[in-house]
Motif scaffolding. Structure first.
Motif, PDB file in Angstrom:
ATOM      1  N   ASN A 100      31.857   6.167  -2.078  1.00  0.00           N
ATOM      2  CA  ASN A 100      31.273   6.554  -3.362  1.00  0.00           C
ATOM      3  C   ASN A 100      32.263   6.207  -4.473  1.00  0.00           C
ATOM      4  N   THR A 101      31.796   5.522  -5.510  1.00  0.00           N
ATOM      5  CA  THR A 101      32.681   5.119  -6.611  1.00  0.00           C
ATOM      6  C   THR A 101      32.640   6.074  -7.796  1.00  0.00           C
ATOM      7  N   SER A 102      31.980   7.210  -7.650  1.00  0.00           N
ATOM      8  CA  SER A 102      31.978   8.215  -8.716  1.00  0.00           C
ATOM      9  C   SER A 102      33.364   8.849  -8.833  1.00  0.00           C
ATOM     10  N   LEU A 103      33.846   8.944 -10.052  1.00  0.00           N
ATOM     11  CA  LEU A 103      35.139   9.599 -10.267  1.00  0.00           C
ATOM     12  C   LEU A 103      35.031  11.095  -9.968  1.00  0.00           C
ATOM     13  N   GLY A 104      33.848  11.658 -10.220  1.00  0.00           N
ATOM     14  CA  GLY A 104      33.636  13.071  -9.904  1.00  0.00           C
ATOM     15  C   GLY A 104      33.727  13.336  -8.416  1.00  0.00           C
ATOM     16  N   ILE A 105      33.165  12.423  -7.606  1.00  0.00           N
ATOM     17  CA  ILE A 105      33.244  12.560  -6.155  1.00  0.00           C
ATOM     18  C   ILE A 105      34.686  12.421  -5.680  1.00  0.00           C
ATOM     19  N   ALA A 106      35.442  11.543  -6.313  1.00  0.00           N
ATOM     20  CA  ALA A 106      36.859  11.381  -5.950  1.00  0.00           C
ATOM     21  C   ALA A 106      37.604  12.701  -6.125  1.00  0.00           C
ATOM     22  N   LEU A 107      37.331  13.379  -7.229  1.00  0.00           N
ATOM     23  CA  LEU A 107      37.978  14.669  -7.465  1.00  0.00           C
ATOM     24  C   LEU A 107      37.461  15.723  -6.488  1.00  0.00           C
ATOM     25  N   LEU A 108      36.139  15.712  -6.223  1.00  0.00           N
ATOM     26  CA  LEU A 108      35.564  16.660  -5.272  1.00  0.00           C
ATOM     27  C   LEU A 108      36.205  16.500  -3.898  1.00  0.00           C
ATOM     28  N   SER A 109      36.412  15.260  -3.491  1.00  0.00           N
ATOM     29  CA  SER A 109      37.022  14.997  -2.194  1.00  0.00           C
ATOM     30  C   SER A 109      38.395  15.646  -2.081  1.00  0.00           C
ATOM     31  N   ARG A 110      39.179  15.561  -3.152  1.00  0.00           N
ATOM     32  CA  ARG A 110      40.499  16.188  -3.145  1.00  0.00           C
ATOM     33  C   ARG A 110      40.378  17.721  -3.081  1.00  0.00           C
ATOM     34  N   LEU A 111      39.419  18.280  -3.814  1.00  0.00           N
ATOM     35  CA  LEU A 111      39.227  19.728  -3.804  1.00  0.00           C
ATOM     36  C   LEU A 111      38.796  20.221  -2.428  1.00  0.00           C
ATOM     37  N   VAL A 112      37.954  19.433  -1.749  1.00  0.00           N
ATOM     38  CA  VAL A 112      37.499  19.798  -0.408  1.00  0.00           C
ATOM     39  C   VAL A 112      38.672  19.833   0.563  1.00  0.00           C
ATOM     40  N   ARG A 113      39.524  18.835   0.479  1.00  0.00           N
ATOM     41  CA  ARG A 113      40.684  18.803   1.369  1.00  0.00           C
ATOM     42  C   ARG A 113      41.586  20.010   1.130  1.00  0.00           C
ATOM     43  N   GLU A 114      41.827  20.319  -0.132  1.00  0.00           N
ATOM     44  CA  GLU A 114      42.698  21.456  -0.446  1.00  0.00           C
ATOM     45  C   GLU A 114      42.071  22.771   0.008  1.00  0.00           C
ATOM     46  N   ALA A 115      40.741  22.907  -0.193  1.00  0.00           N
ATOM     47  CA  ALA A 115      40.063  24.133   0.225  1.00  0.00           C
ATOM     48  C   ALA A 115      40.147  24.304   1.739  1.00  0.00           C
ATOM     49  N   ALA A 116      39.909  23.234   2.485  1.00  0.00           N
ATOM     50  CA  ALA A 116      39.955  23.322   3.946  1.00  0.00           C
ATOM     51  C   ALA A 116      41.351  23.693   4.427  1.00  0.00           C
ATOM     52  N   GLU A 117      42.344  23.155   3.767  1.00  0.00           N
ATOM     53  CA  GLU A 117      43.728  23.432   4.160  1.00  0.00           C
ATOM     54  C   GLU A 117      44.109  24.879   3.875  1.00  0.00           C
ATOM     55  N   ARG A 118      43.690  25.372   2.731  1.00  0.00           N
ATOM     56  CA  ARG A 118      44.107  26.717   2.328  1.00  0.00           C
ATOM     57  C   ARG A 118      43.279  27.823   2.966  1.00  0.00           C
ATOM     58  N   LEU A 119      41.991  27.555   3.225  1.00  0.00           N
ATOM     59  CA  LEU A 119      41.124  28.592   3.785  1.00  0.00           C
ATOM     60  C   LEU A 119      41.371  28.801   5.267  1.00  0.00           C
ATOM     61  N   GLY A 120      41.709  27.737   5.972  1.00  0.00           N
ATOM     62  CA  GLY A 120      42.038  27.867   7.385  1.00  0.00           C
ATOM     63  C   GLY A 120      40.825  27.876   8.305  1.00  0.00           C
ATOM     64  N   PRO A 121      41.060  28.040   9.600  1.00  0.00           N
ATOM     65  CA  PRO A 121      40.018  27.873  10.625  1.00  0.00           C
ATOM     66  C   PRO A 121      38.971  28.972  10.657  1.00  0.00           C
ATOM     67  N   ASP A 122      39.172  30.072   9.966  1.00  0.00           N
ATOM     68  CA  ASP A 122      38.182  31.154   9.986  1.00  0.00           C
ATOM     69  C   ASP A 122      36.975  30.857   9.106  1.00  0.00           C
ATOM     70  N   TRP A 123      37.040  29.788   8.319  1.00  0.00           N
ATOM     71  CA  TRP A 123      35.931  29.429   7.435  1.00  0.00           C
ATOM     72  C   TRP A 123      35.202  28.220   8.016  1.00  0.00           C
ATOM     73  N   ASP A 124      33.883  28.350   8.133  1.00  0.00           N
ATOM     74  CA  ASP A 124      33.053  27.257   8.646  1.00  0.00           C
ATOM     75  C   ASP A 124      32.727  26.277   7.525  1.00  0.00           C
ATOM     76  N   CYS A 125      32.719  24.982   7.859  1.00  0.00           N
ATOM     77  CA  CYS A 125      32.450  23.943   6.865  1.00  0.00           C
ATOM     78  C   CYS A 125      31.156  23.207   7.200  1.00  0.00           C
ATOM     79  N   GLU A 126      30.257  23.143   6.238  1.00  0.00           N
ATOM     80  CA  GLU A 126      28.992  22.420   6.384  1.00  0.00           C
ATOM     81  C   GLU A 126      28.808  21.507   5.175  1.00  0.00           C
ATOM     82  N   ILE A 127      28.285  20.309   5.414  1.00  0.00           N
ATOM     83  CA  ILE A 127      28.059  19.325   4.346  1.00  0.00           C
ATOM     84  C   ILE A 127      26.590  18.940   4.327  1.00  0.00           C
ATOM     85  N   VAL A 128      25.965  19.106   3.173  1.00  0.00           N
ATOM     86  CA  VAL A 128      24.544  18.784   3.007  1.00  0.00           C
ATOM     87  C   VAL A 128      24.423  17.695   1.946  1.00  0.00           C
TER      88      VAL A 128
END
Length: 242
Positions: A100-128
């Motif tokens: 995806n070449t959207s700059l907004g998606i580029a930023l979202l991707s970084r936020l997703v990585r940070e959220a997954a790292e900080r929230l840890g394995p007790d949080w389930d991740c789903e993508i729609v």
């Protein structure tokens, strides 16, 4: 002033990029469709943009590599073997590959990585994700990109944790997995939502594209950035300096 060539010039994205090039002060070097030789185009432009089809990417990548021309690959549905060839080509030229070449998606991707790292394995991740009825691949390249970001944050390989679609008696959700669901209908340009579900609370990070022009503008900005970069494999996050 970058001179931009387009592989897949007759497609939706190819036409949108060609139309938007002048507003960025760049020039259009021309484009090819499936019936034309990609080599000549690679030799006469400063940077290539590929929004063609997965079956054509290998020949376009080879042409770019032979000409020493940087290339942005936005075509989705690529195989593991094609990603390996991109890695190999990146030893000789600058390659920016993205779902995806959207700059907004580029930023979202970084936020997703940070959220997954900080929230840890007790949080389930789903993508729609949701797209127009004519899209041929699922999950979307963007959904997979977001999944890769989530997996990286979890310290896992996406191939080990991805669950694509569910039907029937599939059993309880396995901890540490990333679920994907795809919607196809109408003229939806592109909606993506990443859900982190914990005990008693939920975080939803999302992006909605209302106009295909955002992808064209992001692609041109990324193509201009790619000119003069050292050989290597890049993502849209590098364009934003993330």
């Amino acid at each position: 002033m970058a001179n931009i060539g387009i592989y897949g010039r007759l497609g939706r994205m190819g036409q949108a990029i060609a139309a938007a090039i002048p507003e960025f002060g760049a020039t259009y070097a021309g484009g090819t469709d499936a019936a034309e030789d990609p080599v000549a185009l690679a030799q006469r432009c400063d940077v290539l943009v590929d929004f063609s089809a997965a079956v054509a990417v290998d020949s376009h990548l080879a042409a770019a590599r032979a000409a020493g021309t940087p290339i942005l690959i936005g075509t989705t549905g690529l195989s593991r073997a094609q990603h390996a060839r991109i890695d190999e080509a990146a030893g000789d030229i600058a390659v920016l590959q993205t779902g995806n070449t959207s700059l907004g998606i580029a930023l979202l991707s970084r936020l997703v990585r940070e959220a997954a790292e900080r929230l840890g394995p007790d949080w389930d991740c789903e993508i729609v994700e949701a797209h127009h009825r004519s899209k041929v691949d699922a999950p979307s390249g963007t959904a997979l990109m977001l999944g890769e970001s989530a997996a990286a944050g979890m310290g896992a390989a996406m191939s080990d944790v991805a669950v694509v679609g569910r039907a029937g008696l599939v059993g309880a959700r396995a901890a540490g997995t990333i679920g994907f669901a795809a919607i196809r209908g109408g003229r939806i340009v592109g909606d993506h939502q990443v859900i982190f579900a914990g005990e008693g609370e939920r975080i939803e990070l999302g992006h909605r594209a209302d106009d295909r022009a955002i992808f064209a503008r992001g692609a041109i900005r990324a193509a201009q950035w790619l000119v003069g970069q050292a050989p290597g494999r890049y993502g849209m996050d590098a364009v934003l300096g993330l």
